[in-house]
Design an enzyme around this catalytic site. Structure first.
Site, PDB file in Angstrom:
ATOM      1  N   CYS A   1     -14.021  70.777  70.498  1.00 33.65           N
ATOM      2  CA  CYS A   1     -13.550  72.120  70.856  1.00 33.65           C
ATOM      3  C   CYS A   1     -14.723  73.073  71.073  1.00 33.65           C
ATOM      4  O   CYS A   1     -14.705  73.876  72.009  1.00 33.65           O
ATOM      5  CB  CYS A   1     -12.612  72.658  69.777  1.00 33.65           C
ATOM      6  SG  CYS A   1     -11.105  71.673  69.592  1.00 33.65           S
ATOM      7  N   THR A   2     -15.726  72.969  70.235  1.00 33.00           N
ATOM      8  CA  THR A   2     -16.913  73.799  70.399  1.00 33.00           C
ATOM      9  C   THR A   2     -17.612  73.461  71.706  1.00 33.00           C
ATOM     10  O   THR A   2     -17.987  74.362  72.483  1.00 33.00           O
ATOM     11  CB  THR A   2     -17.867  73.624  69.208  1.00 33.00           C
ATOM     12  OG1 THR A   2     -17.177  74.001  68.007  1.00 33.00           O
ATOM     13  CG2 THR A   2     -19.119  74.472  69.362  1.00 33.00           C
TER      14      THR A   2
END
Length: 159
Positions: A48-49
């Site tokens: 996600c990052t």
């Protein structure tokens, strides 16, 4: 789950943008479309990052197309503001803390072995000024990132 050609489900949710404001999709279409909604399972996780940072790296391209990018997750707006700060994200993150948007878009998934339920599948929707979904991508594999070139092309076509 809405598909290309469908009306995008409208919603109102908290927006983490350094502060906490309210975001209503239908109120933003006239000035900000095409709008990219990039759903992700959770802040501060590796993929996600990487995904949100990839959208940040391409933000100038989206801005050149007069498009707006928003990340969407179940995280609280306060968590999302910290996530924005730590990753130098310049676009807003929408908090679907109550899982209403995820349910409306039909993209909930569970990590039952971790005891985590109802987070967003990694998904991207491009919405034009009429509120129509012009691009929809949903992954059943949380480790797969979207094809960013494909998203940019969809935005260019929706502009």
């Amino acid at each position: 789950m809405p598909e290309t050609g469908d009306a995008a489900p409208d919603f109102t949710a908290p927006l983490a943008n350094g502060d906490v404001d309210s975001f209503t999709l239908s109120d933003r279409l006239a000035d900000e479309a095409p709008i990219v909604l990039a759903f992700f399972p959770g802040a501060f996780t590796s993929v996600c990052t990487t995904e949100m940072c990839a959208f940040q790296d391409r933000l100038a391209n989206f801005n050149d197309l007069d498009a707006s990018v928003y990340g969407v997750s179940r995280d609280s707006p306060f968590t999302l503001n910290e996530f924005r700060d730590q990753n130098d994200l310049e676009f807003g993150l929408i908090s679907d803390y109550n899982k209403e948007v995820i349910d409306d878009y039909g993209i909930a998934m569970d990590f039952a072995d971790l005891g985590v339920y109802g987070v967003a599948k990694r998904s991207v929707f491009v919405i034009d000024a009429d509120g129509e979904i012009t691009y929809a991508w949903v992954s059943d594999d949380p480790g797969v990132e979207p094809d960013y070139d494909e998203v940019e092309a969809a935005v260019e076509n929706a502009a």
